[in-house]
Enzyme design. Structure first.
Site, PDB file in Angstrom:
ATOM      1  N   CYS A 134       0.844  -1.192   0.000  1.00  0.00           N
ATOM      2  CA  CYS A 134       0.000   0.000   0.000  1.00  0.00           C
ATOM      3  C   CYS A 134       0.882   1.246   0.000  1.00  0.00           C
ATOM      4  CB  CYS A 134      -0.944   0.021   1.200  1.00  0.00           C
ATOM      5  SG  CYS A 134      -2.011   1.479   1.218  1.00  0.00           S
ATOM      6  N   CYS A 137      -0.240   4.093   2.354  1.00  0.00           N
ATOM      7  CA  CYS A 137       0.084   3.827   3.761  1.00  0.00           C
ATOM      8  C   CYS A 137       1.585   3.953   4.016  1.00  0.00           C
ATOM      9  CB  CYS A 137      -0.418   2.451   4.177  1.00  0.00           C
ATOM     10  SG  CYS A 137      -2.229   2.298   4.174  1.00  0.00           S
TER      11      CYS A 137
END
Length: 184
Positions: A134, A137
């Site tokens: 991700c 993130c």
């Protein structure tokens, strides 16, 4: 099972991993990470990598270095990032920008109160986010870590731990599949 058992189970074609697992867990080679940070990151990333034998070995070794608060935080980082990384990867990758403007409506209170220092929890969350792929993130956790004064070398080392443990888990999974096929 312990780390030495894991090393013995790594086949010769992956011998670099046998060496790397020892190196990334060695506090003297840790680029400024404490033993707690190393082993908590190892627990979180072993859990994110999902191999039961690796999880058992890492948690067994980590329990020599971590108290219950650190162990619980490491487990929580793997759990919450398992959810957040999927959700935020979708938000990031979706062509429709509208999803980024909508509230997530996902409970994630452990991020604000992980039971250990927030920067330590962020370090684990970053490493798990690297495994789960991700980018949104990764950027978010890396930014918080830099604001907390964590060095680039320490951040990089946490991702080294993630990369090695994930690779070891993949090799162990593949070898187990081969063994099961041969037994059938």
């Amino acid at each position: 099972m312990n780390i030495d058992h894991i090393k013995q189970r790594i086949p010769d074609y992956a011998r670099d991993l046998r060496i790397n697992i020892g190196n990334v867990l060695d506090p003297e080679r840790s680029e400024g990470l404490s033993a707690e940070q190393i082993y908590a990151t190892a627990v979180a990333t072993a859990r994110a990598s999902r191999n039961p034998g690796l999880i058992a070995a890492i948690e067994s070794e980590a329990s020599k270095h971590l108290d219950d608060a650190w162990l619980n935080a490491a487990r929580a980082a793997a759990a919450i990032m398992g959810m957040n990384n999927i959700y935020y990867r979708f938000v990031h990758l979706a062509s429709n920008d509208e999803y980024g403007k909508l509230p997530a409506r996902l409970r994630m209170s452990v991020i604000g109160n992980p039971g250990i220092d927030k920067a330590d929890f962020e370090l684990m969350s970053l490493a798990v986010s690297a495994i789960n792929g991700c980018g949104m993130c990764i950027d978010s956790h890396e930014r918080v870590l830099k604001q907390a004064g964590v060095s680039s070398e320490a951040i990089q080392h946490s991702v080294r731990i993630a990369s090695v443990l994930h690779a070891v888990a993949a090799v162990m999974d593949a070898e187990q599949a081969v063994d099961m096929e041969a037994a059938a």
